[in-house]
Design an enzyme around this catalytic site. Structure first.
Site, short mmCIF file in Angstrom:
data_model
loop_
_atom_site.label_atom_id
_atom_site.label_comp_id
_atom_site.label_asym_id
_atom_site.label_seq_id
_atom_site.Cartn_x
_atom_site.Cartn_y
_atom_site.Cartn_z
N GLU A 201 61.77 33.16 -0.99
CA GLU A 201 60.81 32.15 -1.42
C GLU A 201 60.04 32.65 -2.64
O GLU A 201 60.00 32.00 -3.68
CB GLU A 201 59.84 31.87 -0.27
CG GLU A 201 58.63 31.01 -0.61
CD GLU A 201 57.59 31.09 0.48
OE1 GLU A 201 57.49 30.13 1.26
OE2 GLU A 201 56.87 32.11 0.57
N ASP B 143 53.66 25.74 5.59
CA ASP B 143 54.85 25.18 4.93
C ASP B 143 54.63 23.73 4.51
O ASP B 143 55.04 23.31 3.43
CB ASP B 143 56.06 25.21 5.88
CG ASP B 143 56.88 26.48 5.75
OD1 ASP B 143 56.32 27.50 5.30
OD2 ASP B 143 58.07 26.46 6.11
#
Length: 407
Positions: free
Chosen positions: A91, A290
């Site tokens: 990420e 998230d």
């Protein structure tokens, strides 16, 4: 109320009561080449906006040890640190590469990419061809699993690098690397080979991880898939065109019809995912961590392609929830998707402020600019948890200053 409004580079008339869109055809930046500078629209000086953009990048990459997240390694590598977990993740590595290509910083981009290929790329096993999602700063893998949000950002950053700087040799043949990675992502496991694809072949939806059959709404990037449909291997382009449409439809199911909020994880039908016992570290059916990325992605898709007016409508629902429904003391709280306030505070409050502002890319209402002003007055986060907040902060800043662009 019929009101004139500036949308992108075009003057349109919007019926705010009926909310049926613009009377002129809205075109995204992909067609027009014009990106909104929402900060300038909000009254900020363009030179100040540009100066602050450069200062943020410098802080994240070359600031004090307590500020930066970028760490050079040797003469030609570097990694982005998740400062809350003291590791490097796909990420963060792919986010760092996207930041660099947007800022025209080729050296830092190449350092990050070489570190990822050296220490994260999986040469063997069921996930061969993917990247290990978590690696220690010394290069030791914490996991041999892969997280699809990293792969899709790697691919997009690589395509942009190819178009901005040109392809090089070996791993720096950016477009070849992107095409091979995407091919693996959608064909893995075919013909009896091991592993699984990152996208479900039957519904064209991205998985949370390859081992499961549910999703994460914040992984859905239809604006990326539109471009993959142009630039991936020719045999893969139709898949990504369908994936773009499938993800836009999925987001309509995953976002609550009143609040506009999405859960962290969701089933393929869009309902919030209910884990078995404490699998995946506990509950993920709420608007938390998230999930903050979802509205930012929706707004950026609208900015780039403007293919679905639902995105603008959902952004307005979302902004109305945070600005009109939720009291100020609860804005950094934890919510169910229907807006129910739960006990506790958000782990990443600066990220929440950033994505609320980025939502303004798909709105012209007063609450959008209220959130932009709040964001402008919010500094970068400091301390151990600064990594995630400040990544979303910089992406929001790039987008709102007209600098998160297609290359």
């Amino acid at each position: 109320e019929i009101a004139s409004c500036l949308v992108g580079s075009e003057m349109c008339i919007r019926d705010r009561n009926k909310r049926k869109g613009q009377s002129c055809m809205k075109r995204g930046a992909f067609e027009t080449g014009t990106y909104r500078n929402v900060f300038a629209e909000a009254g900020y000086d363009k030179e100040t906006i540009e100066k602050r953009k450069n200062e943020i990048f410098h802080t994240l990459f070359y600031g004090a040890e307590s500020e930066r997240i970028y760490h050079p390694v040797g003469d030609d590598m570097a990694y982005i640190e998740d400062t809350g977990n003291h590791d490097a993740r796909t990420e963060g590595m792919s986010y760092g590469m996207m930041m660099c290509v947007q800022m025209d910083r080729k050296e830092e981009f190449d350092r990050l990419w070489k570190w990822a290929k050296t220490y994260m790329y999986l040469e063997e096993g069921e996930n061969a061809g993917y990247f290990a999602w978590s690696v220690q700063p010394d290069g030791t893998k914490n996991s041999f699993g892969a997280a699809p949000d990293g792969e899709e950002f790697f691919a997009m950053a690589l395509f942009f690098a190819a178009h901005r700087w040109g392809d090089g040799e070996g791993i720096f043949n950016y477009s070849r690397e992107a095409k091979e990675l995407l091919h693996t992502c959608i064909h893995k496991g075919e013909n009896g080979e091991g592993g699984r694809a990152m996208w479900d072949a039957s519904n064209h939806l991205i998985r949370f991880i390859t081992d499961v059959d549910f999703s994460d709404p914040s992984y859905h990037l239809p604006h990326f898939y539109e471009l993959f449909a142009l630039w991936a291997k020719e045999e893969d382009r139709a898949f990504f065109k369908e994936a773009a449409e499938a993800s836009r439809n999925y987001l309509k199911r995953a976002c609550h019809p009143v609040t506009g909020l999405s859960a962290e994880y969701a089933e393929f039908d869009g309902t919030p995912y209910q884990p078995v016992l404490d699998q995946w570290g506990g509950r993920h059916d709420w608007y938390y961590s998230d999930a903050y990325r979802t509205i930012a992605n929706i707004a950026l898709d609208y900015e780039w392609f403007a293919k679905d007016e639902w995105e603008s409508e959902n952004v307005d629902r979302f902004l109305n929830f945070f600005c009109d429904t939720v009291q100020e003391k609860d804005r950094d709280g934890i919510f169910l998707t229907d807006g129910t306030i739960l006990e506790g505070k958000a782990l990443h409050p600066v990220a929440m402020t950033a994505v609320n502002a980025q939502a303004a890319l798909a709105s012209d209402q007063k609450n959008a600019f209220l959130c932009v002003h709040r964001f402008w007055e919010t500094p970068l986060r400091t301390g151990d948890r600064r990594y995630y907040d400040n990544c979303l902060y910089f992406f929001a800043y790039l987008a709102l200053s007209g600098n998160y662009r297609i290359y």
